[in-house]
Design an enzyme around this catalytic site. Sequence first.
Site, PDB file in Angstrom:
ATOM      1  N   LYS A  82      53.168  90.588  38.151  1.00 31.89           N
ATOM      2  CA  LYS A  82      53.142  89.356  37.374  1.00 31.89           C
ATOM      3  C   LYS A  82      53.328  89.706  35.901  1.00 31.89           C
ATOM      4  O   LYS A  82      52.488  90.358  35.305  1.00 31.89           O
ATOM      5  CB  LYS A  82      51.827  88.615  37.605  1.00 31.89           C
ATOM      6  CG  LYS A  82      51.906  87.172  37.168  1.00 31.89           C
ATOM      7  CD  LYS A  82      50.707  86.356  37.624  1.00 31.89           C
ATOM      8  CE  LYS A  82      50.821  85.829  39.023  1.00 31.89           C
ATOM      9  NZ  LYS A  82      51.920  84.883  39.240  1.00 31.89           N
TER      10      LYS A  82
HETATM   11  C1  PLP Z   1      51.971  84.443  40.816  1.00 34.75           C
HETATM   12  C2  PLP Z   1      53.141  84.675  41.667  1.00 34.75           C
HETATM   13  C3  PLP Z   1      53.009  84.830  43.057  1.00 34.75           C
HETATM   14  C4  PLP Z   1      51.658  84.738  43.750  1.00 34.75           C
HETATM   15  O1  PLP Z   1      50.809  85.799  43.363  1.00 34.75           O
HETATM   16  P1  PLP Z   1      49.223  85.638  43.384  1.00 34.75           P
HETATM   17  O2  PLP Z   1      48.738  87.010  42.993  1.00 34.75           O
HETATM   18  O3  PLP Z   1      48.855  85.288  44.777  1.00 34.75           O
HETATM   19  O4  PLP Z   1      48.879  84.567  42.415  1.00 34.75           O
HETATM   20  C5  PLP Z   1      54.136  85.067  43.818  1.00 34.75           C
HETATM   21  N1  PLP Z   1      55.361  85.132  43.237  1.00 34.75           N
HETATM   22  C6  PLP Z   1      55.545  84.979  41.912  1.00 34.75           C
HETATM   23  C7  PLP Z   1      56.928  85.064  41.342  1.00 34.75           C
HETATM   24  C8  PLP Z   1      54.433  84.765  41.076  1.00 34.75           C
HETATM   25  O5  PLP Z   1      54.631  84.599  39.758  1.00 34.75           O
END
Ligand code: PLP
Length: 163
Positions: free
Chosen positions: A6
Amino acid sequence: MPPRIKNISNYRNSQLASAEASIDGYDTAILLNAQGKVAEGPGACVMLVRDGQLITPGVTDSILESITRASLIELARDRLGLEVVERAVDRTELYIADEVFFCGTAAEITPIVSVDRYTVGDGEQGPITTELERVFHDVVRGKDRAYAGWVTPVGAARAVPAD
Ligand SMILES: *Cc1c(COP(=O)(O)O)cnc(C)c1O
């Protein structure tokens, strides 16, 4: 752009996909990877149910390594006794899946009831999605104490005194 972690710059990719989906008359997008297989949604991973099996693209399929995805894989196995398979997913598999949903911190569990204008299942949130959502909410709200180590209590969760 490597989607694995992220990072704020990764959101641009999701924004572009979301804008295109919106212009084309869809609610949101599902992104394919360089191999043409299903990757994930804007800000959420994708899971599908076929013949009682929970399927989700693997961590080498150009996805963000989502905490929610990892949690749901564990809960699906341990709490629902489901077989979970991490593998490449074809776009057309989404059309014939029994259930499809997004998962992520913001999306939590969001059912997907049509893809490319093909109705998924009977066009409503499916029973396994509903059951997984119930189990997931019990964990994130601290009701399921077996997973207390996954959650951090915050003040807002405390009951407000009667008066
Ligand atoms: C935030 C996000 C996710 C989901 O991740 P989590 O850790 O479960 O919040 C999946 N794909 C993308 C592109 C993201 O930005």
